[in-house]
Design a protein around this motif. Structure first.
Motif, PDB file in Angstrom:
ATOM      1  N   ASN A 107      -4.997  -7.022  -4.540  1.00  0.00           N
ATOM      2  CA  ASN A 107      -4.150  -6.958  -3.384  1.00  0.00           C
ATOM      3  C   ASN A 107      -3.959  -7.833  -2.476  1.00  0.00           C
ATOM      4  O   ASN A 107      -5.471  -9.186  -2.146  1.00  0.00           O
ATOM      5  CB  ASN A 107      -4.909  -5.388  -2.805  1.00  0.00           C
ATOM      6  N   CYS A 108      -3.231  -7.788  -1.781  1.00  0.00           N
ATOM      7  CA  CYS A 108      -3.444  -8.890  -0.475  1.00  0.00           C
ATOM      8  C   CYS A 108      -2.340  -8.141   0.932  1.00  0.00           C
ATOM      9  O   CYS A 108      -1.894  -8.220   0.426  1.00  0.00           O
ATOM     10  CB  CYS A 108      -2.807 -10.505  -1.062  1.00  0.00           C
ATOM     11  N   PHE A 109      -2.475  -8.935   1.937  1.00  0.00           N
ATOM     12  CA  PHE A 109      -1.272  -8.696   3.267  1.00  0.00           C
ATOM     13  C   PHE A 109      -0.983 -10.286   3.598  1.00  0.00           C
ATOM     14  O   PHE A 109      -2.176 -11.248   4.030  1.00  0.00           O
ATOM     15  CB  PHE A 109      -2.047  -8.115   3.833  1.00  0.00           C
ATOM     16  N   ALA A 130      -2.204  -3.226  -5.968  1.00  0.00           N
ATOM     17  CA  ALA A 130      -2.635  -3.511  -7.540  1.00  0.00           C
ATOM     18  C   ALA A 130      -2.817  -1.525  -7.592  1.00  0.00           C
ATOM     19  O   ALA A 130      -3.157  -1.005  -6.868  1.00  0.00           O
ATOM     20  CB  ALA A 130      -3.467  -3.775  -7.673  1.00  0.00           C
ATOM     21  N   LYS A 131      -1.843  -1.412  -8.593  1.00  0.00           N
ATOM     22  CA  LYS A 131      -2.128   0.134  -9.412  1.00  0.00           C
ATOM     23  C   LYS A 131      -1.890   0.261 -10.368  1.00  0.00           C
ATOM     24  O   LYS A 131      -1.754  -0.892 -11.123  1.00  0.00           O
ATOM     25  CB  LYS A 131      -0.468   0.834  -8.832  1.00  0.00           C
ATOM     26  N   LYS A 132      -2.256   1.571 -10.869  1.00  0.00           N
ATOM     27  CA  LYS A 132      -2.137   1.769 -12.621  1.00  0.00           C
ATOM     28  C   LYS A 132      -1.470   3.102 -13.020  1.00  0.00           C
ATOM     29  O   LYS A 132      -1.630   3.872 -12.325  1.00  0.00           O
ATOM     30  CB  LYS A 132      -4.084   1.843 -13.018  1.00  0.00           C
ATOM     31  N   HIS A 133      -0.913   2.521 -14.514  1.00  0.00           N
ATOM     32  CA  HIS A 133      -0.160   3.706 -14.483  1.00  0.00           C
ATOM     33  C   HIS A 133      -1.094   4.963 -15.322  1.00  0.00           C
ATOM     34  O   HIS A 133      -1.750   4.345 -15.973  1.00  0.00           O
ATOM     35  CB  HIS A 133       0.965   3.091 -15.472  1.00  0.00           C
ATOM     36  N   GLU A 142       2.596  -2.565  -6.362  1.00  0.00           N
ATOM     37  CA  GLU A 142       3.400  -1.945  -4.747  1.00  0.00           C
ATOM     38  C   GLU A 142       4.080  -3.283  -3.883  1.00  0.00           C
ATOM     39  O   GLU A 142       2.938  -3.993  -3.253  1.00  0.00           O
ATOM     40  CB  GLU A 142       2.722  -1.085  -3.950  1.00  0.00           C
ATOM     41  N   LEU A 143       4.564  -3.214  -3.542  1.00  0.00           N
ATOM     42  CA  LEU A 143       5.182  -4.347  -2.928  1.00  0.00           C
ATOM     43  C   LEU A 143       5.573  -3.204  -1.322  1.00  0.00           C
ATOM     44  O   LEU A 143       5.724  -1.788  -1.478  1.00  0.00           O
ATOM     45  CB  LEU A 143       6.615  -4.552  -1.883  1.00  0.00           C
ATOM     46  N   VAL A 144       4.994  -3.619  -0.191  1.00  0.00           N
ATOM     47  CA  VAL A 144       4.806  -3.012   1.311  1.00  0.00           C
ATOM     48  C   VAL A 144       4.199  -3.372   1.882  1.00  0.00           C
ATOM     49  O   VAL A 144       4.403  -4.741   2.418  1.00  0.00           O
ATOM     50  CB  VAL A 144       3.164  -1.362   1.316  1.00  0.00           C
ATOM     51  N   ARG A 145       5.010  -2.772   3.718  1.00  0.00           N
ATOM     52  CA  ARG A 145       4.565  -3.425   4.661  1.00  0.00           C
ATOM     53  C   ARG A 145       5.777  -4.710   4.624  1.00  0.00           C
ATOM     54  O   ARG A 145       5.255  -5.506   5.473  1.00  0.00           O
ATOM     55  CB  ARG A 145       3.268  -3.936   5.244  1.00  0.00           C
ATOM     56  N   LEU A 146       6.876  -5.203   4.541  1.00  0.00           N
ATOM     57  CA  LEU A 146       7.531  -5.441   4.493  1.00  0.00           C
ATOM     58  C   LEU A 146       8.281  -5.623   5.601  1.00  0.00           C
ATOM     59  O   LEU A 146       9.638  -5.049   5.731  1.00  0.00           O
ATOM     60  CB  LEU A 146       8.688  -6.014   3.357  1.00  0.00           C
ATOM     61  N   TYR A 147       8.589  -6.347   7.004  1.00  0.00           N
ATOM     62  CA  TYR A 147       8.595  -6.044   7.969  1.00  0.00           C
ATOM     63  C   TYR A 147       8.857  -8.002   8.610  1.00  0.00           C
ATOM     64  O   TYR A 147       8.308  -8.335   8.712  1.00  0.00           O
ATOM     65  CB  TYR A 147       8.257  -5.236   8.951  1.00  0.00           C
TER      66      TYR A 147
END
Length: 227
Positions: A107-109, A130-133, A142-147
């Protein structure tokens, strides 16, 4: 404008939360305009006016008031859709960003920092989780918090933040990235399409009650990219 992208620091906390909150709240008015312009809501607004006119003894004022009440309810739903999401995230991952995104190697921010009016200022964010199926057990991101704040738009910063996240995923062996974006986020959807993300499905699975989603007419776009 010279912009530097770096990892999140605890001192960025309030600025990051503000960009997140403002970046979502700015979609309330566009989503409302889109919703009330749909045939479904136009028809219901006219029906409310007609019922108000009939029940109000053929009063035009009552008819207009009835129509305005319905339109007001639609606005409340659009506001609730985004406000609820913001409040939930501010109480979860955005409450402790270090623990949520920097305590796990996959994970990273990141934040984008620029000098605005002679002072360093956070003007953008992006994160990877990071996720696991559940069936195959395969890891993906998962790409998140793109602002991007208004001060740094039209500078290509969104693409740079997205590329930073993709490079990190490649380093960590995460070759599939997924994301969700609501239908009113047109600039974000255009950016994701330009970056090569493909639409998987449109859905209504959100944190909001079903009636809020239905009345606001907002759908979420689930997208993915294979690196």
């Amino acid at each position: 404008m010279q912009i530097v992208i770096r990892k999140f620091k605890p001192s960025d906390h309030e600025a990051v939360r503000a960009i997140f909150r403002d970046g979502l709240h700015e979609h309330i008015n566009p989503s409302f305009i889109f919703a009330v312009s749909q045939p479904f809501h136009i028809t219901l607004t006219l029906c409310c006016c007609a019922v108000g006119y009939w029940l109000g003894g053929e009063s035009v004022g009552v008819a207009l008031l009835a129509g305005c009440c319905w339109i007001g309810l639609v606005y409340v739903c659009c506001y609730e859709f985004y406000s609820r999401y913001v409040q939930m995230r501010l109480r979860t991952d955005m409450q402790d960003i270090t623990s949520s995104y920097l305590s796990h190697p996959d994970n990273c921010f990141w934040v984008a920092e620029a000098e605005v009016n002679g002072r360093p200022q956070v003007v953008g964010t992006v994160a990877v989780e990071a996720k696991k199926h559940p069936e195959s057990g395969q890891k993906y991101a998962e790409l998140v918090r793109l602002y991007v704040s208004s001060a740094a738009r039209r500078t290509g910063l969104g693409s740079r933040l997205g590329q930073t996240a993709e490079n990190f995923c490649k380093e960590r062996g995460l070759y599939r990235i997924v994301l969700d974006a609501s239908s009113p986020q047109r600039a974000a959807l255009a950016l994701y399409n330009k970056m090569g993300y493909q639409l998987i499905q449109k859905h209504e699975g959100t944190d909001s009650p079903w009636w809020v989603v239905r009345l606001s007419r907002i759908k979420c776009n689930n997208m993915e990219k294979i690196l």
